[in-house]
Scaffold this active site. Structure first.
Site, PDB file in Angstrom:
ATOM      1  N   THR A 159       0.819  -1.215   0.000  1.00  0.00           N
ATOM      2  CA  THR A 159       0.000   0.000   0.000  1.00  0.00           C
ATOM      3  C   THR A 159       0.849   1.259   0.000  1.00  0.00           C
ATOM      4  OG1 THR A 159      -1.862  -1.092   1.050  1.00  0.00           O
ATOM      5  CG2 THR A 159      -1.724   1.269   1.371  1.00  0.00           C
TER       6      THR A 159
ATOM      7  N   SER B 179       1.623  -7.656  -0.630  1.00  0.00           N
ATOM      8  CA  SER B 179       2.387  -8.567   0.222  1.00  0.00           C
ATOM      9  C   SER B 179       1.658  -9.879   0.482  1.00  0.00           C
ATOM     10  CB  SER B 179       2.782  -7.893   1.537  1.00  0.00           C
ATOM     11  OG  SER B 179       1.689  -7.795   2.410  1.00  0.00           O
TER      12      SER B 179
ATOM     13  N   THR C 241       1.718  -4.183   4.273  1.00  0.00           N
ATOM     14  CA  THR C 241       1.607  -4.407   5.718  1.00  0.00           C
ATOM     15  C   THR C 241       1.021  -5.779   6.080  1.00  0.00           C
ATOM     16  OG1 THR C 241      -0.561  -3.352   5.830  1.00  0.00           O
ATOM     17  CG2 THR C 241       1.361  -1.943   6.194  1.00  0.00           C
ATOM     18  N   ASP C 242       0.344  -6.410   5.113  1.00  0.00           N
ATOM     19  CA  ASP C 242      -0.375  -7.646   5.477  1.00  0.00           C
ATOM     20  C   ASP C 242       0.564  -8.759   5.938  1.00  0.00           C
ATOM     21  OD1 ASP C 242      -2.722  -6.384   4.898  1.00  0.00           O
ATOM     22  OD2 ASP C 242      -3.034  -7.363   2.971  1.00  0.00           O
TER      23      ASP C 242
HETATM   24  N1  ASP Z   1      -2.647  -5.563   0.817  1.00  0.00           N
HETATM   25  C1  ASP Z   1      -1.600  -4.621   1.106  1.00  0.00           C
HETATM   26  C2  ASP Z   1      -0.294  -5.366   1.175  1.00  0.00           C
HETATM   27  O1  ASP Z   1      -0.018  -5.994   2.155  1.00  0.00           O
HETATM   28  C3  ASP Z   1      -1.899  -3.922   2.382  1.00  0.00           C
HETATM   29  C4  ASP Z   1      -0.882  -2.908   2.829  1.00  0.00           C
HETATM   30  O2  ASP Z   1       0.220  -2.795   2.328  1.00  0.00           O
HETATM   31  O3  ASP Z   1      -1.212  -2.156   3.777  1.00  0.00           O
HETATM   32  O4  ASP Z   1       0.441  -5.370   0.219  1.00  0.00           O
END
Ligand code: ASP
Length: 359
Positions: A44, A90, A123-124
């Protein structure tokens, strides 16, 4: 980084950022700054689109040079060497990609002309990649992961400040030897402890024992230190790992089914982590299934779904009778990685249990 980088075809706000940098005190820019590699993987923090009224946006779009250009003054903190290792959500991190990331970070850390590494990441699964680097990169140089809960185009995106903070931590000598770190929302977490705890809020990342420190005026301030092995003291070295054995995770809940465990065994799992109820309690109706797996040499590793606290041997289940193991206080996703790494060194249950106490 080439000077013309900030002048190349970027948006108005970013050109504004470039002017800010150009007008900085040139003495500060010409003084030697720590050389920090920025390894971008997507997420993200590189996301675009989405309105406040709609959750839809695309992760992993903006290239790393634009992310850097979007942070005015970043070059004051460090001389940056940026690279786009991958550009993915991710959720798409497989074990192969994890190995690729660890090899690249280890190679950068081994260079004399790099003082630290920042990884931008979705973040995932950020906590999993951070923990894997924490266990497998044999270096005392700072390794700092960061991401964003809001895409770069959001009204109050957290990505630019997180990237700035991550570079500030990676560039600071006091960050060395602390293992992989996760910098989000002004806090510095250990990769051993941190977890994403919220789907939306910018303060989504938390550690059960608190962060190691925080940033005060762009300086790291430390309040805790780790007691467990990592990075240069770890027995796992990415240079010696070509693949990870399959380790599955089974979620604990009411009315579980033995077939889920058996399917993982059938798929070739060498160990199965139980994201257990409470302190890893196993219901009586599953005891024989778990015992059978252990007898077949498939390690059962009890963890907890609660998000905090250790799993105690022989409490909530008779580990000695079953042959099962406990993972101390690691959450199930990290337990999967530690078990997989431990299995690259030994298949012996008591040796695996000893590994779990050490990390
Ligand atoms: N779906 C995203 C990821 O993990 C969420 C994020 O980055 O906050 O790539």
């Amino acid at each position: 980084m080439p000077r013309d980088f900030h002048e190349s075809g970027l948006g108005c706000a970013r050109r504004q950022g470039a002017r800010t940098i150009a007008s900085m005190n040139t003495d500060r820019l010409s003084a030697p700054r720590p050389r920090i590699a920025v390894v971008a993987t997507g997420g993200t923090i590189a996301g675009v689109g989405g309105q406040a009224s709609s959750p839809a946006y695309r992760a992993a779009v903006t290239p790393v040079d634009e992310l850097i250009a979007g942070v005015p003054g970043l070059e004051q903190l460090a001389e940056l060497r940026a690279e786009q290792l991958m550009q993915i959500d991710s959720a798409d991190f497989t074990d192969e990609r994890l190995l690729q990331l660890a090899r690249r970070v280890a190679a950068l850390c081994a260079r004399d002309d790099i003082e630290g590494v920042v990884v931008t990441h979705g973040t995932d699964t950020l906590e999993e990649s951070a923990y894997f680097l924490h266990l497998t990169v044999p270096s005392r140089k700072p390794i700092v992961l960061t991401g964003a809960m809001r895409p770069a185009t959001a009204l109050s995106s957290d990505g630019p400040a997180n990237l700035r903070d991550a570079v500030a931590v990676a560039a600071h000598p006091s960050s060395a030897g602390r293992g992989a770190l996760v910098v989000m929302n002004g806090q510095i977490h250990s990769a051993r402890d941190v977890t994403k705890t919220h789907t939306l809020r910018p303060d989504a990342f938390a550690s059960p024992h608190g962060p190691l420190g925080l940033l005060a005026a762009l300086q790291p301030r430390w309040y805790r230190a780790l007691t467990r092995l990592h990075t240069a003291d770890s027995e796992f070295d990415i240079a010696r790992i070509t693949a990870l054995p399959l380790v599955g995770v089974v979620a604990g809940h009411g009315n579980m089914r033995a077939e889920v465990w058996q399917a993982l065994a059938q798929a070739g799992a060498r160990a199965i982590v139980y994201a257990g109820l409470g302190g890893g309690t196993v219901p009586a109706y599953l005891a024989s299934t778990l015992g059978d797996l252990c007898r077949r040499g498939i390690h059962v590793v009890r963890a907890s779904r609660t998000g905090g606290g250790p799993v105690m041997r022989n409490a909530g289940f008779d580990d000695d009778a079953c042959g099962s193991l406990v993972i101390d206080d690691q959450n199930p996703p990290r337990a999967r990685l530690l078990a997989a790494l431990a299995l690259t060194r030994t298949q012996d249950a008591s040796a695996l249990q000893e590994v779990f106490w050490r990390y």
